[in-house]
Design a protein around this motif. Structure first.
Motif, PDB file in Angstrom:
ATOM      1  N   SER A  43       0.831  -1.191   0.000  1.00 40.26           N
ATOM      2  CA  SER A  43       0.000   0.000   0.000  1.00 40.26           C
ATOM      3  C   SER A  43       0.865   1.240   0.000  1.00 40.26           C
ATOM      4  O   SER A  43       2.003   1.222   0.451  1.00 40.26           O
ATOM      5  N   THR A  56      -3.462   4.602   0.572  1.00 41.63           N
ATOM      6  CA  THR A  56      -4.203   3.876  -0.459  1.00 41.63           C
ATOM      7  C   THR A  56      -3.820   2.414  -0.355  1.00 41.63           C
ATOM      8  O   THR A  56      -2.648   2.060  -0.493  1.00 41.63           O
ATOM      9  N   THR A  57      -4.793   1.557  -0.116  1.00 41.34           N
ATOM     10  CA  THR A  57      -4.494   0.154   0.133  1.00 41.34           C
ATOM     11  C   THR A  57      -4.364  -0.629  -1.165  1.00 41.34           C
ATOM     12  O   THR A  57      -4.747  -0.160  -2.239  1.00 41.34           O
ATOM     13  N   THR A  58      -3.826  -1.824  -1.036  1.00 43.78           N
ATOM     14  CA  THR A  58      -3.794  -2.729  -2.172  1.00 43.78           C
ATOM     15  C   THR A  58      -5.210  -3.210  -2.477  1.00 43.78           C
ATOM     16  O   THR A  58      -6.095  -3.159  -1.629  1.00 43.78           O
ATOM     17  N   THR A  59      -5.398  -3.665  -3.690  1.00 41.05           N
ATOM     18  CA  THR A  59      -6.708  -4.154  -4.106  1.00 41.05           C
ATOM     19  C   THR A  59      -6.900  -5.593  -3.629  1.00 41.05           C
ATOM     20  O   THR A  59      -6.035  -6.444  -3.831  1.00 41.05           O
ATOM     21  N   GLN A  68     -10.961  -1.810  -2.742  1.00 39.53           N
ATOM     22  CA  GLN A  68      -9.785  -0.992  -2.432  1.00 39.53           C
ATOM     23  C   GLN A  68     -10.220   0.253  -1.694  1.00 39.53           C
ATOM     24  O   GLN A  68     -11.225   0.870  -2.039  1.00 39.53           O
ATOM     25  N   SER A 127      -8.637  -4.885   3.994  1.00 40.34           N
ATOM     26  CA  SER A 127      -7.991  -3.719   3.389  1.00 40.34           C
ATOM     27  C   SER A 127      -7.796  -2.608   4.420  1.00 40.34           C
ATOM     28  O   SER A 127      -6.760  -1.941   4.467  1.00 40.34           O
TER      29      SER A 127
END
Length: 238
Positions: A43, A56-59, A68, A127
């Protein structure tokens, strides 16, 4: 022979420019290309100048679709959650405001799964926890810049208590500076439509950062009282 000499001389003179001419080397332009940034599995975060960190996190891929988040922190406090990707499904659409409202209330990923949207809820919590972990690492790397400034400017204000034909309505609003970071219902009508409307009203407030939000269909009276109590809290903030 005397005539032949000038002819030979002229012939040699005519060839001299040919011998002296050398074709110029062909010029070529070499353009250096910068490789496109590769997609990272970790992220990403960006820190603001006032102790704000946006992660912003990973999907997270699910059988319903990708999930996400973009989570905003003020120090260690979660101040906003935005869905960057979510399954295109009515149950997900209904679940997201509840998940966001519970997150802001719990200040953690330890929240309830929304009935009918279990898969999305679990991916959301996974997430969210990744974002919380990432923010904790960033705070540990620069401990001096985050918590003290945000806590010093944090203020909680109770809105006015309003009596409606459905029941009393009163909100409690938390500000970080001038930013609305949380809204809590101190009083609300004991009615299913109100219970369903409150998370939507809170989510819209955090998005709009004002009382200029839509009335929730089916809960008009509660919505209008909510907005009036909210505006009173905003005015009292100063």
């Amino acid at each position: 022979m005397k005539r032949a000499i000038p002819v030979v001389v002229l012939s040699i003179a005519g060839l001299v420019p040919v011998w002296l001419y050398q074709p110029s080397a062909q010029s070529s332009t070499v353009q250096a290309t910068t490789p496109a940034p590769s997609t990272s599995s970790s992220s990403s975060s960006s820190s603001g100048s006032s102790g704000t960190n946006v992660v912003t996190t990973t999907t997270v891929d699910t059988e319903k679709g990708p999930v996400q988040l973009q989570v905003t922190f003020s120090g260690t406090k979660i101040t906003a959650v935005k869905m960057l990707q979510q399954p295109n499904h009515p149950q997900t659409t209904a679940a997201v405001p509840k998940l966001v409202a519970e997150t802001l209330e719990a200040q953690s990923a330890d929240i309830d799964t929304v009935s009918g949207a279990t898969i999305t809820s679990d991916a959301y919590k996974e997430s969210l926890q990744a974002a919380i972990d990432d923010n904790a690492k960033a705070a540990a790397a620069s401990p001096s810049a985050s918590a003290s400034a945000s806590e010093a400017s944090s203020r909680t204000v109770d809105g006015s208590a309003l009596s409606t034909e459905k029941g009393p309505v009163q909100v409690q609003v938390t500000f970080s500076g001038t930013k609305i970071t949380a809204v809590k219902m101190l009083q609300q009508p004991n009615h299913p439509q109100t219970t369903a409307a409150v998370p939507k009203l809170v989510a819209e407030t955090l998005e709009a950062q004002s009382a200029d939000i839509d009335t929730v269909s089916g809960a008009t009276i509660t919505s209008e009282a909510y907005k009036e109590s909210l505006q009173a809290a905003i005015d009292a903030r100063g």
